[in-house]
Scaffold this motif. Structure first.
Motif, PDB file in Angstrom:
ATOM      1  N   LEU A  36      17.534 -55.424 -50.112  1.00  0.00           N
ATOM      2  CA  LEU A  36      17.303 -53.984 -50.010  1.00  0.00           C
ATOM      3  C   LEU A  36      17.468 -53.322 -51.377  1.00  0.00           C
ATOM      4  CD1 LEU A  36      19.140 -53.194 -46.650  1.00  0.00           C
ATOM      5  CD2 LEU A  36      16.693 -52.916 -47.095  1.00  0.00           C
ATOM      6  N   ALA A  37      18.486 -53.736 -52.113  1.00  0.00           N
ATOM      7  CA  ALA A  37      18.700 -53.184 -53.456  1.00  0.00           C
ATOM      8  C   ALA A  37      17.567 -53.584 -54.393  1.00  0.00           C
ATOM      9  CB  ALA A  37      20.047 -53.646 -54.005  1.00  0.00           C
ATOM     10  N   GLN A  38      17.139 -54.834 -54.315  1.00  0.00           N
ATOM     11  CA  GLN A  38      16.034 -55.291 -55.159  1.00  0.00           C
ATOM     12  C   GLN A  38      14.742 -54.554 -54.822  1.00  0.00           C
ATOM     13  OE1 GLN A  38      16.294 -59.482 -54.240  1.00  0.00           O
ATOM     14  NE2 GLN A  38      17.497 -59.942 -56.071  1.00  0.00           N
ATOM     15  N   ALA A  39      14.526 -54.299 -53.525  1.00  0.00           N
ATOM     16  CA  ALA A  39      13.325 -53.575 -53.114  1.00  0.00           C
ATOM     17  C   ALA A  39      13.331 -52.146 -53.638  1.00  0.00           C
ATOM     18  CB  ALA A  39      13.221 -53.571 -51.590  1.00  0.00           C
ATOM     19  N   ALA A  40      14.529 -51.610 -53.901  1.00  0.00           N
ATOM     20  CA  ALA A  40      14.653 -50.270 -54.469  1.00  0.00           C
ATOM     21  C   ALA A  40      14.505 -50.290 -55.985  1.00  0.00           C
ATOM     22  CB  ALA A  40      15.995 -49.658 -54.087  1.00  0.00           C
ATOM     23  N   GLY A  41      14.252 -51.475 -56.546  1.00  0.00           N
ATOM     24  CA  GLY A  41      14.027 -51.601 -57.978  1.00  0.00           C
ATOM     25  C   GLY A  41      15.263 -51.874 -58.800  1.00  0.00           C
ATOM     26  N   ALA A  42      16.363 -52.230 -58.156  1.00  0.00           N
ATOM     27  CA  ALA A  42      17.635 -52.410 -58.869  1.00  0.00           C
ATOM     28  C   ALA A  42      17.883 -53.855 -59.267  1.00  0.00           C
ATOM     29  CB  ALA A  42      18.792 -51.914 -58.003  1.00  0.00           C
ATOM     30  N   ASP A  43      18.568 -54.043 -60.390  1.00  0.00           N
ATOM     31  CA  ASP A  43      19.215 -55.317 -60.685  1.00  0.00           C
ATOM     32  C   ASP A  43      20.377 -55.461 -59.711  1.00  0.00           C
ATOM     33  OD1 ASP A  43      17.522 -55.400 -62.864  1.00  0.00           O
ATOM     34  OD2 ASP A  43      19.090 -54.922 -64.334  1.00  0.00           O
ATOM     35  N   VAL A  44      20.776 -56.689 -59.423  1.00  0.00           N
ATOM     36  CA  VAL A  44      21.890 -56.898 -58.501  1.00  0.00           C
ATOM     37  C   VAL A  44      22.865 -57.915 -59.070  1.00  0.00           C
ATOM     38  CG1 VAL A  44      22.610 -57.657 -56.199  1.00  0.00           C
ATOM     39  CG2 VAL A  44      20.493 -56.344 -56.468  1.00  0.00           C
ATOM     40  N   VAL A  45      24.143 -57.575 -59.014  1.00  0.00           N
ATOM     41  CA  VAL A  45      25.214 -58.493 -59.389  1.00  0.00           C
ATOM     42  C   VAL A  45      26.118 -58.688 -58.178  1.00  0.00           C
ATOM     43  CG1 VAL A  45      27.276 -58.843 -60.787  1.00  0.00           C
ATOM     44  CG2 VAL A  45      25.219 -57.893 -61.828  1.00  0.00           C
ATOM     45  N   VAL A  46      26.410 -59.944 -57.856  1.00  0.00           N
ATOM     46  CA  VAL A  46      27.366 -60.281 -56.799  1.00  0.00           C
ATOM     47  C   VAL A  46      28.645 -60.777 -57.454  1.00  0.00           C
ATOM     48  CG1 VAL A  46      27.860 -61.835 -54.870  1.00  0.00           C
ATOM     49  CG2 VAL A  46      25.564 -60.862 -55.134  1.00  0.00           C
ATOM     50  N   MET A  47      29.777 -60.246 -57.013  1.00  0.00           N
ATOM     51  CA  MET A  47      31.075 -60.716 -57.490  1.00  0.00           C
ATOM     52  C   MET A  47      31.809 -61.413 -56.350  1.00  0.00           C
ATOM     53  SD  MET A  47      32.523 -57.516 -59.756  1.00  0.00           S
ATOM     54  CE  MET A  47      31.581 -56.805 -61.099  1.00  0.00           C
ATOM     55  N   THR A  48      32.351 -62.591 -56.618  1.00  0.00           N
ATOM     56  CA  THR A  48      33.243 -63.213 -55.652  1.00  0.00           C
ATOM     57  C   THR A  48      34.591 -62.507 -55.738  1.00  0.00           C
ATOM     58  OG1 THR A  48      33.767 -64.935 -57.290  1.00  0.00           O
ATOM     59  CG2 THR A  48      32.066 -65.443 -55.640  1.00  0.00           C
ATOM     60  N   THR A  49      35.509 -62.879 -54.863  1.00  0.00           N
ATOM     61  CA  THR A  49      36.781 -62.160 -54.778  1.00  0.00           C
ATOM     62  C   THR A  49      37.975 -63.031 -55.162  1.00  0.00           C
ATOM     63  OG1 THR A  49      38.236 -60.893 -53.290  1.00  0.00           O
ATOM     64  CG2 THR A  49      37.101 -62.764 -52.337  1.00  0.00           C
ATOM     65  N   PRO A  50      39.029 -62.429 -55.720  1.00  0.00           N
ATOM     66  CA  PRO A  50      40.291 -63.148 -55.853  1.00  0.00           C
ATOM     67  C   PRO A  50      40.838 -63.498 -54.470  1.00  0.00           C
ATOM     68  CG  PRO A  50      40.288 -61.144 -57.182  1.00  0.00           C
ATOM     69  CD  PRO A  50      39.106 -61.070 -56.270  1.00  0.00           C
ATOM     70  N   HIS A  51      41.900 -64.279 -54.430  1.00  0.00           N
ATOM     71  CA  HIS A  51      42.520 -64.647 -53.158  1.00  0.00           C
ATOM     72  C   HIS A  51      43.780 -63.812 -52.935  1.00  0.00           C
ATOM     73  CE1 HIS A  51      40.528 -68.749 -52.272  1.00  0.00           C
ATOM     74  NE2 HIS A  51      39.759 -68.058 -53.108  1.00  0.00           N
ATOM     75  N   PRO A  52      44.184 -63.647 -51.675  1.00  0.00           N
ATOM     76  CA  PRO A  52      45.463 -62.976 -51.418  1.00  0.00           C
ATOM     77  C   PRO A  52      46.623 -63.814 -51.969  1.00  0.00           C
ATOM     78  CG  PRO A  52      44.173 -63.252 -49.393  1.00  0.00           C
ATOM     79  CD  PRO A  52      43.532 -64.099 -50.442  1.00  0.00           C
ATOM     80  N   ILE A  53      47.759 -63.195 -52.149  1.00  0.00           N
ATOM     81  CA  ILE A  53      48.932 -63.946 -52.558  1.00  0.00           C
ATOM     82  C   ILE A  53      49.329 -64.887 -51.419  1.00  0.00           C
ATOM     83  CG2 ILE A  53      50.683 -62.330 -51.674  1.00  0.00           C
ATOM     84  CD1 ILE A  53      52.183 -62.816 -54.388  1.00  0.00           C
ATOM     85  N   SER A  54      49.909 -66.014 -51.742  1.00  0.00           N
ATOM     86  CA  SER A  54      50.174 -67.045 -50.736  1.00  0.00           C
ATOM     87  C   SER A  54      51.215 -66.627 -49.707  1.00  0.00           C
ATOM     88  CB  SER A  54      50.620 -68.347 -51.413  1.00  0.00           C
ATOM     89  OG  SER A  54      51.794 -68.134 -52.186  1.00  0.00           O
ATOM     90  N   THR A  55      51.964 -65.558 -49.980  1.00  0.00           N
ATOM     91  CA  THR A  55      52.964 -65.085 -49.017  1.00  0.00           C
ATOM     92  C   THR A  55      52.381 -64.107 -48.002  1.00  0.00           C
ATOM     93  OG1 THR A  55      53.609 -63.347 -50.584  1.00  0.00           O
ATOM     94  CG2 THR A  55      54.890 -65.393 -50.615  1.00  0.00           C
ATOM     95  N   VAL A  56      51.064 -63.866 -48.043  1.00  0.00           N
ATOM     96  CA  VAL A  56      50.441 -62.957 -47.083  1.00  0.00           C
ATOM     97  C   VAL A  56      50.691 -63.464 -45.668  1.00  0.00           C
ATOM     98  CG1 VAL A  56      48.202 -64.149 -47.105  1.00  0.00           C
ATOM     99  CG2 VAL A  56      48.306 -61.725 -46.512  1.00  0.00           C
ATOM    100  N   VAL A  57      50.897 -62.552 -44.728  1.00  0.00           N
ATOM    101  CA  VAL A  57      51.128 -62.921 -43.330  1.00  0.00           C
ATOM    102  C   VAL A  57      49.776 -63.102 -42.649  1.00  0.00           C
ATOM    103  CG1 VAL A  57      52.110 -62.206 -41.131  1.00  0.00           C
ATOM    104  CG2 VAL A  57      53.317 -61.688 -43.262  1.00  0.00           C
ATOM    105  N   TRP A  58      49.520 -64.303 -42.192  1.00  0.00           N
ATOM    106  CA  TRP A  58      48.270 -64.602 -41.504  1.00  0.00           C
ATOM    107  C   TRP A  58      48.464 -64.407 -40.011  1.00  0.00           C
ATOM    108  CZ3 TRP A  58      44.107 -65.090 -44.425  1.00  0.00           C
ATOM    109  CH2 TRP A  58      44.253 -65.523 -45.745  1.00  0.00           C
TER     110      TRP A  58
END
Length: 317
Positions: free
Chosen positions: A177-199
């Motif tokens: 959809l962004a490309q069809a609007a004429g835009a360049d597109v950048v995808v960023m992956t994400t950092p991870h939560p800290i290992s003490t996060v409550v799952w």
């Protein structure tokens, strides 16, 4: 405005990872996307607009570029003292602007706290999508940044069908959809939560992915169970084990595939995150009591390091 809209969509999302990092809670499982993105040829140069603006400015020709960012509270700069310059899309925009006084960069951060990729487009039972809402503003994007993933990898989204099996497809549709609007597109992956996060699953919410379980799912009954949600792995092949989130590994892999499928540019923030955790541990990258929002140091070693390398590569091509 989008934040107010998002808060009202109770059928889709009860709450997201705000300043306290609470897991998502979902009232009902998401359904398959109903919006079909336009057929767009894979771009020969995914950063053509951005490069032209930089090249023109470098020769003294006045040029402009509108940068639009979509993501969640991490993309909004939660836990940052100066989100206006330090949040990912804002930092990217400021670094581009710094390359030439002849370049005018307009940064529009349309990230929404608590959001996931599935909210980019209209999809029943919701009555809006972030992309449609942005396009209704009448602005023309030159560069669009998708920086989702943190919420998509938390149980409240991952285990309720909001993330998989449709994450790659939904992100690819948003990119097109962004490309069809004429835009360049950048995808960023994400950092991870800290290992003490409550799952854990939100109270009163059933698990619908990867298998169905009735509401009030015990942490060890989740898929994967709480005890196996954060694991130690040698992610960089250096023989060094670091804590990683199994769910976020899958989310980031799907994001990379969506970028490759559509020809979008990629800033693989996850890899920079792994390099930093391998050498410095993870506690330095989160403020006390935070579990999902990296602090300034966390952003510097992941998002900002990746953005700096990305812009440097643009200038040499």
């Amino acid at each position: 405005m989008l934040k107010l809209i998002a808060a009202s969509v109770l059928a889709f999302l009860l709450h997201g990872c705000g300043s306290g990092g609470a897991p998502l809670a979902v009232a009902a499982p998401a359904v398959a996307p109903v919006v079909v993105a336009p057929v767009v040829a894979v771009p020969v140069d995914p950063m053509a607009n951005t490069k032209l603006a930089l090249q023109s400015a470098a020769t003294g020709i006045s040029s402009s570029l509108t940068v639009v960012g979509f993501g969640s509270s991490v993309s909004n700069g939660a836990a940052l003292a100066d989100a206006g310059t330090q949040a990912p899309v804002m930092y990217l925009s400021h670094q581009l602007q710094a390359k030439s006084a002849a370049l005018r960069v307009t940064a529009l951060n349309r990230s929404v706290d608590g959001s996931v990729v599935a909210q980019m487009q209209f999809d029943a039972p919701r009555t809006f999508g972030y992309w449609e809402a942005f396009m209704a503003e009448g602005k023309k994007p030159g560069l669009v940044v998708f920086a989702f993933g943190m919420n998509d990898g938390l149980p409240g989204a991952y285990n309720t069908g909001q993330t998989f099996p449709f994450f790659q497809r939904r992100l690819a549709e948003a990119i097109r959809l962004a490309q069809a609007a004429g835009a360049d597109v950048v995808v960023m992956t994400t950092p991870h939560p800290i290992s003490t996060v409550v799952w854990s699953m939100p109270a009163g919410v059933p698990q619908t992915y990867p298998v169905d379980l009735p509401a009030n799912v015990a942490p060890e009954a989740m898929s994967p169970p709480a005890s196996k949600s954060t694991v130690l792995k040698d992610m960089l092949g250096h023989g060094i084990l670091i804590p990683v989130s199994e769910r976020h590994l899958q989310v980031n892999d799907a994001a990379r595939k969506a970028a490759a499928e559509t020809g979008a540019a990629l800033i693989d923030v996850e890899r920079y995150w792994f390099e930093a955790v391998e050498t410095r541990g993870e506690k330095l990258f989160f403020n006390e009591s935070e579990t999902v929002h990296p602090n300034l140091i966390g952003h510097q070693v992941s998002y900002q390091r990746g953005i700096d390398a990305f812009i440097a590569a643009l200038l040499t091509k």
